[in-house]
Design an enzyme around this catalytic site. Sequence first.
Site, PDB file in Angstrom:
ATOM      1  N   LYS B  28       0.848  -1.195   0.000  1.00  0.00           N
ATOM      2  CA  LYS B  28       0.000   0.000   0.000  1.00  0.00           C
ATOM      3  C   LYS B  28       0.884   1.246   0.000  1.00  0.00           C
ATOM      4  O   LYS B  28       1.873   1.307   0.734  1.00  0.00           O
ATOM      5  CB  LYS B  28      -0.870  -0.030   1.261  1.00  0.00           C
ATOM      6  CG  LYS B  28      -1.860   1.129   1.383  1.00  0.00           C
ATOM      7  CD  LYS B  28      -2.710   0.960   2.645  1.00  0.00           C
ATOM      8  CE  LYS B  28      -3.726   2.069   2.829  1.00  0.00           C
ATOM      9  NZ  LYS B  28      -4.545   1.874   4.047  1.00  0.00           N
ATOM     10  N   SER B 103      -9.450   1.901   3.345  1.00  0.00           N
ATOM     11  CA  SER B 103      -8.580   2.623   2.435  1.00  0.00           C
ATOM     12  C   SER B 103      -7.607   1.724   1.686  1.00  0.00           C
ATOM     13  O   SER B 103      -7.087   2.118   0.653  1.00  0.00           O
ATOM     14  CB  SER B 103      -7.778   3.678   3.199  1.00  0.00           C
ATOM     15  OG  SER B 103      -6.912   3.064   4.137  1.00  0.00           O
ATOM     16  N   SER B 127      -9.435  -0.369   7.636  1.00  0.00           N
ATOM     17  CA  SER B 127      -8.889  -0.200   6.283  1.00  0.00           C
ATOM     18  C   SER B 127      -8.256  -1.442   5.673  1.00  0.00           C
ATOM     19  O   SER B 127      -7.979  -1.460   4.480  1.00  0.00           O
ATOM     20  CB  SER B 127      -7.884   0.946   6.253  1.00  0.00           C
ATOM     21  OG  SER B 127      -8.578   2.171   6.195  1.00  0.00           O
TER      22      SER B 127
END
Lengths: 486, 499
Positions: B28, B103, B127
């Site tokens: 990420k 996210s 997330s």
Amino acid sequence: MIELLPTEKYEPVIGLEVHAQLKTNTKIFCSCSTGYPAPPNSNVCPVCLGHPGVLPVLNESAVEFAIKLGIALNSRVNLRSIFARKNYFYPDLPKGYQISQFSLPVVGEGELEITLEDGTKKKIGVTRAHLEEDAGKSIHDRGDSTLVDLNRSGVPLLEIVSHPDIRSGAEAASYLRTLRQILLYLDICDGNMEEGSLRCDANISVRLRGETRFGTKTEVKNMNSFKNVEKAINFEIARQIDLLEEGREVVQQTLLWNADKGTASPMRSKEDSHDYRYFPDPDLPPLEISNEWFEKIKSEMPELPARKVERYTNEFGLPPYDAGVLTQQPETSRYFEEAAGFTSARKELSNLIMTEVLKVANEKKISLAEFAIEPKRLAKLVDLITSGVISGKIAKDVFAIMLSDESEPEEIVKREGLSQISDSDELEKIITSILNDNPAQVAEYLAGKEKILGFFVGQVMKQTKGKANPATVNSLLLSLLKRSSG
Amino acid sequence: MQKAEVLLSSLKGGKAPGRLFGAVIAVKDVISVVGMPLTCASKMLEGFQPVFNATIIDKLLSDDALIIGKLNCDEFAMGATNTNSAFGAVLNPVDKSRVPGGSSGGSAAAVAAGLCDVAIGSDTGGSIRQPAAFCGVYGIKPTYSRVSRYGLTAFASSFDSIGPLANSVDDCALVLDVISGYDPLDSTSYGGKLPSLSPISPFVQNEFTYSFNPDEHPNLAQDTNTPVSDEQPNSAQDTNTPVSDEQPITIQSPADTKDISKKLKIALPKEYFGEGLNPEIKSAVEEIASKLVEAGHIVEEVSLPNTKYAIAAYYVLTTAEAASNLSRYDGVRYGKRSKINGTLSEEKNRAVSEEKSGTLAEMYINTRSENLGKEVKRRIMLGNYVLSGGYYEAYFGKAQKVRRLIKNDFTKIFKDYDLILTPVTPEFPAKFGEMPTDPLAVYLGDIYTTSVNLAGLPAVSVPIGCSSQNLPLAAQFIGKEFEENTLLSVAKMLESLLQ
């Protein structure tokens, strides 16, 4: 009814905030060097530059130094304290917040005893001392742009806040001197006000004597010497009294002291507009100090100046003045104590250090740690005086030679033939011939002009090149003159 | 490929292969990897090249993983849809008309689409778990402090956890095991010993002990399947004995002793099954509860009474931390710096600060206005508000108290239970264009995940099948601190049960 002068009518109320840069090798939250001087932005890393993803790791030495100060000020040391973020934007503050301590500082309530001008003691309360990181430096005087040097970003600071117990500029300077002396003895800050490793801000207000509420305060910054602290505070006290006497109000504001002009002028007016939005720093768990660690630091505390003064006066029988001078700097007391280990003539030693050693060290701007005459050799010189081998006057000559000659003082005295003439027969011959050569002066003396004795002493010293034992010369002169009268 | 060749040649050189030898891992884009830009999906950091590796990256590399690239996400990890990215939205590989969640939307999508073996995500309020649920993959949010945060761009420092997403429990377990552990660069990382997570056995063996003591809780159920000593033949009590005076609903069946060595006590918090939960998700999770009972475990309804305050406390505390954490993006040292054209109104100028020059104030305002996204700005404003003078106690102080209450709720439950079973999300992933526009409605989607971060606990999102619309269904298991092994064991058990 006597009208009071304005300065007698009002009582100044002063509190000091002192920032002491701690002498750790590395910064408070990263392993960058605190070395100074260094090229701009050379002592930096992602942590003190505030890169994304970095985290602070607390420097143990900084905590130890804070604990030491806490012990020295008889403070409550909080075994659990909290780091907080103080949020504001400025180009020299990389993260947009300063890691500091807010609601629970490492050092709590304590006190500092200062000596006033008249010799009396006064205790000034110390509210707290907390650890924080320094910001970088903004340089505004290079063309149109502001340059930022982040070498200082993350250097550990101890902010020491006093109670509003101080009543004059002189008291403030005395507080600051005493605090600096302690920092130096603890060896945790180099105390250099000009270079900013010791910084001081003052909160100042005045009120009518007898009033218990505080007046509106102002904050004065940028006072980078003891003298300026005193001057700036006295300036601001006078300014506030003038305002009140004119029926005007003191406006809460921050003033910058201008040492060249001798005035303070406002820096910003809306002090209230600052909202630092403090909150506990989630990147640092509460600081826990173990009892063992605290006790260990306590047991390793150096002897502090106040205690030394006590010892020098009680044990060594020195006058308080001498004790004060000898303890002013840690290196002076170290030098004195080492020399005192080799001679029992402490007062003579003190005299020699105060008049000769410190004078030369100050002139040459050198530290006593690197002084040419080691404490042991100085002690030997002192012993030559007390045993009557040389006079105090000759000792100064020997001292001067010793500065550039590594020989022992006895050797120098021998080599240069500086031994005192204490032999009465030899001195009697010299004195007799001087008296014979100066009948007019002898007559004057006998007529009651005793002051003329000094003339004869001078003649003897001239003939002996200063080597005559003054005590012997004096007693011989008196008895020979008495004889000539009879 | 070059890195793979380097790995291969080192193997030929006689070096023993690392535990992740050749595993293809993507990261990420809020985690620092040298040689790859770190954007945090923000215009602010477009083109920023980090100068150090996050601790977890060093750990992955030293175990011979292949880090193939960065994954899109919501800007600075703020969002639940992956539509808050300066570089465009991520599509859900299961149904491209829907969001992948956020996210860590890119992380979940990459795993679901088979672009990598394991993706690294970060979880501040769900997330990792929520996009894992939306894309039908496993995702574990470890106990706070188990994995070093050094190199993870901070959103809310006391909430952020790094964790893996993968198509299998084993892959999750192995990667989590590699990245776990104390890091001298992260003062909040856990310094104690952690039990190994790999290999994970499908049934719980000796990794944990029951925390209750029958002597202290005479009314508690004594597990009849645990060997009972001969001296106390009569001490075994009815397993249905209630924990408290409130009679909870108990789903119970006789244990199948030949399949387990230890019986788990699993709690179903009633607050997680109330209004707002999609009925299909509800029944799917309840189905899992029944399967666990069939497998011999005990499942009981419990209450976590402070759950209703979680979202509010979460958004007060995380925005406060975020406002401070994101102050460093000021255009001074790195990242974007906007032009100064002298057009700032005097009023705005004054608002910044009295002591700053006009051009400096304008630089700050323009840089942050132009380069931060809408959601990020909203949270910065919220955060600064709750910390501001006069409001601190009412918002931040109160939210901190709520956080303790929520933690206490869990502590109480975990005295008697090993695990908590809940849904991950109240709804299925929204279609692009059908997302709620009210930010508050979006925030409510985090209702089942934020409490876990408030309490710092570990939780795993486990795929449990498909809905009638062929969308992934998921369940969440919440565990005790540092008992990820229990979570992963249960996930593994379900993995085989559901096959």
